[in-house]
Design a protein around this motif. Structure first.
Motif, PDB file in Angstrom:
ATOM      1  N   UNK A   1      95.048 -14.620  28.054  1.00 12.66           N
ATOM      2  CA  UNK A   1      95.554 -15.804  28.754  1.00 12.66           C
ATOM      3  C   UNK A   1      94.591 -16.324  29.815  1.00 12.66           C
ATOM      4  N   UNK A   2      93.409 -15.763  29.891  1.00 11.78           N
ATOM      5  CA  UNK A   2      92.440 -16.162  30.914  1.00 11.78           C
ATOM      6  C   UNK A   2      91.801 -17.492  30.519  1.00 11.78           C
ATOM      7  N   UNK A   3      91.992 -18.525  31.348  1.00 12.21           N
ATOM      8  CA  UNK A   3      91.482 -19.859  30.999  1.00 12.21           C
ATOM      9  C   UNK A   3      89.957 -19.897  30.981  1.00 12.21           C
ATOM     10  N   UNK A   4      89.306 -18.923  31.599  1.00 14.16           N
ATOM     11  CA  UNK A   4      87.844 -18.912  31.646  1.00 14.16           C
ATOM     12  C   UNK A   4      87.225 -18.528  30.306  1.00 14.16           C
ATOM     13  N   UNK A   5      87.983 -17.853  29.456  1.00 15.42           N
ATOM     14  CA  UNK A   5      87.421 -17.316  28.215  1.00 15.42           C
ATOM     15  C   UNK A   5      86.874 -18.406  27.306  1.00 15.42           C
TER      16      UNK A   5
ATOM     17  N   UNK B   1      92.897 -18.503  37.100  1.00 11.00           N
ATOM     18  CA  UNK B   1      92.455 -17.994  35.806  1.00 11.00           C
ATOM     19  C   UNK B   1      93.600 -17.428  34.957  1.00 11.00           C
ATOM     20  N   UNK B   2      94.612 -16.852  35.607  1.00  4.23           N
ATOM     21  CA  UNK B   2      95.647 -16.106  34.894  1.00  4.23           C
ATOM     22  C   UNK B   2      97.041 -16.568  35.273  1.00  4.23           C
TER      23      UNK B   2
ATOM     24  N   UNK C   1     100.587 -11.978  35.605  1.00  6.07           N
ATOM     25  CA  UNK C   1      99.409 -11.142  35.356  1.00  6.07           C
ATOM     26  C   UNK C   1      98.555 -11.012  36.619  1.00  6.07           C
ATOM     27  N   UNK C   2      98.546 -12.041  37.452  1.00  2.00           N
ATOM     28  CA  UNK C   2      97.840 -11.940  38.729  1.00  2.00           C
ATOM     29  C   UNK C   2      98.480 -10.858  39.594  1.00  2.00           C
ATOM     30  N   UNK C   3      99.790 -10.853  39.645  1.00  2.00           N
ATOM     31  CA  UNK C   3     100.512  -9.856  40.444  1.00  2.00           C
ATOM     32  C   UNK C   3     100.207  -8.443  39.967  1.00  2.00           C
ATOM     33  N   UNK C   4     100.231  -8.249  38.663  1.00  2.00           N
ATOM     34  CA  UNK C   4      99.962  -6.919  38.108  1.00  2.00           C
ATOM     35  C   UNK C   4      98.528  -6.500  38.366  1.00  2.00           C
TER      36      UNK C   4
ATOM     37  N   UNK D   1      85.435  -9.253  38.031  1.00  2.00           N
ATOM     38  CA  UNK D   1      85.638 -10.686  38.196  1.00  2.00           C
ATOM     39  C   UNK D   1      84.313 -11.446  38.324  1.00  2.00           C
ATOM     40  N   UNK D   2      83.308 -10.805  38.887  1.00  2.00           N
ATOM     41  CA  UNK D   2      81.987 -11.442  38.916  1.00  2.00           C
ATOM     42  C   UNK D   2      81.475 -11.650  37.486  1.00  2.00           C
ATOM     43  N   UNK D   3      81.677 -10.658  36.645  1.00  2.00           N
ATOM     44  CA  UNK D   3      81.237 -10.773  35.252  1.00  2.00           C
ATOM     45  C   UNK D   3      81.976 -11.918  34.550  1.00  2.00           C
ATOM     46  N   UNK D   4      83.266 -12.026  34.804  1.00  2.00           N
ATOM     47  CA  UNK D   4      84.087 -13.041  34.124  1.00  2.00           C
ATOM     48  C   UNK D   4      83.862 -14.425  34.702  1.00  2.00           C
TER      49      UNK D   4
END
Length: 352
Positions: free
Chosen positions: A229-233, A321-322, A326-329, A348-351
């Motif tokens: 579900x990550x919009x960055x992908x 991003x999420x 999922x951010x909470x978890x 997160x730097x990698x993503x």
């Protein structure tokens, strides 16, 4: 570039009356900052290099290498001085553009240099931290924390969506105040940013008159490092290129082989102008953006004050991003310990 900066700095100090002339003070701050940009790139590439902070004379024509720690300390001092000369984004006519140096960029660059200076690097006697007590990790983390929080709390720059940052870059939108803090500016006919990192176009098609892009791309495994579900992908990892065959002058998307995916953050199809140069595209090189400042702040605060205190500087990166659940978890797992939070920052730097 460093010699030109040295000449400008010497002239402005001698004749600029920077205490009473804000416009010339801004130029002095910019010259100090751009010299620091160049030196940081030299150190990243070559380690210890000659230290030239005055215009060349016949006596100083040939210099040996200087320990990078001495250069780091000079750059940190230079940038602290430059902060007093440069205006915040949109505070003056000069700083309305991300193509000019603002106080936010000076502070962000100082934080970045502090993290380099306080970290590990390859030296002539091995990979290690600096032995200079002035560059101890705690001191450098304190600089990074103070500078990044100053930028964030000033509120001159705002995070938009992840995609918006890169579409603005491709559209040549250089208005200050968004996520972008400073960009290396290129004229329309210079620079190979899309040529090198853009989505591949095989023909002069509906989006560009330059059949380029796709020189570099991500390993396809990066796609699976992202949450589904990550919009960055899907912005970052592009499995297609634009076809060589045209129908009514228009190309279509075609899958690339598994080892030839494209980076998708930079796309000819997002531009407002048609690139006509053979190789150069004129898109700026984005050197610092607000997301980087948040991640530097998160790392420094985690180191000095712990994961819970650092959480507010990591969460904004995840929020865009999420999904909220999922951010909470993710944040719950990250704040379990200092080491878990550091690992989360690395991820997160990698993503990003």
């Amino acid at each position: 570039g460093i010699e030109r900066a040295n000449q400008a700095i010497a002239g402005l100090r001698a004749y600029g009356n920077v205490e009473n002339n804000a416009e010339l003070a801004q130029l002095l701050g910019e010259a100090l900052t751009l010299r620091a940009v160049l030196y940081l790139d030299l150190i990243k590439g070559w380690g210890d290099v000659p230290a030239r902070f005055e215009p060349i004379t016949t006596e100083t024509m040939y210099l040996g290498r200087t320990d990078r720690d001495e250069i780091y300390k000079q750059l940190l001092a230079d940038l602290l001085e430059a902060e007093s000369y440069c205006a915040w984004p949109n505070e003056t006519a000069v700083t309305k553009s991300v193509e000019r140096v603002s106080k936010a960029f000076v502070k962000g660059l100082r934080a970045r240099i502090a993290l380099y200076a306080g970290g590990y690097s390859q030296r002539k006697d091995g990979v290690r931290l600096s032995t200079d007590p002035e560059l101890a990790p705690a001191n450098m983390y304190k600089i990074a924390k103070d500078e990044c929080l100053s930028i964030i709390n000033q509120g001159c720059n705002k995070l938009g969506s992840f995609k918006e940052n890169f579409t603005n870059l491709c559209k040549d939108i250089v208005t200050a105040g968004g996520e972008s803090i400073w960009e290396v500016p290129f004229s329309d006919g210079r620079g190979r940013v899309l040529y090198t990192f853009g989505v591949k176009h095989n023909a002069k098609d509906q989006y560009t008159q330059q059949a380029q892009g796709g020189v570099n791309g991500p390993l396809p495994t990066l796609f699976y490092d992202y949450d589904v579900d990550d919009v960055r992908r899907d912005i970052t990892c592009v499995p297609y290129e634009w076809s060589k065959e045209l129908v009514d002058g228009r190309a279509k998307q075609e899958l690339r082989s598994l080892n030839k995916w494209c980076f998708g953050k930079l796309r000819y199809e997002w531009m407002n102008r048609i690139v006509t140069s053979t190789n150069d595209d004129g898109v700026n090189w984005q050197y610092l953006r607000l997301a980087d400042v948040y991640l530097m702040a998160a790392e420094a605060v985690n180191e000095l004050d712990g994961a819970v205190a650092a959480a507010p500087y990591l969460k904004p990166i995840l929020d865009r991003a999420l999904p909220a659940a999922k951010v909470t978890a993710y944040m719950s797992a990250a704040t379990a310990s200092k080491s878990a939070f550091f690992d989360a920052i690395v991820e997160q730097r990698a993503l990003e």
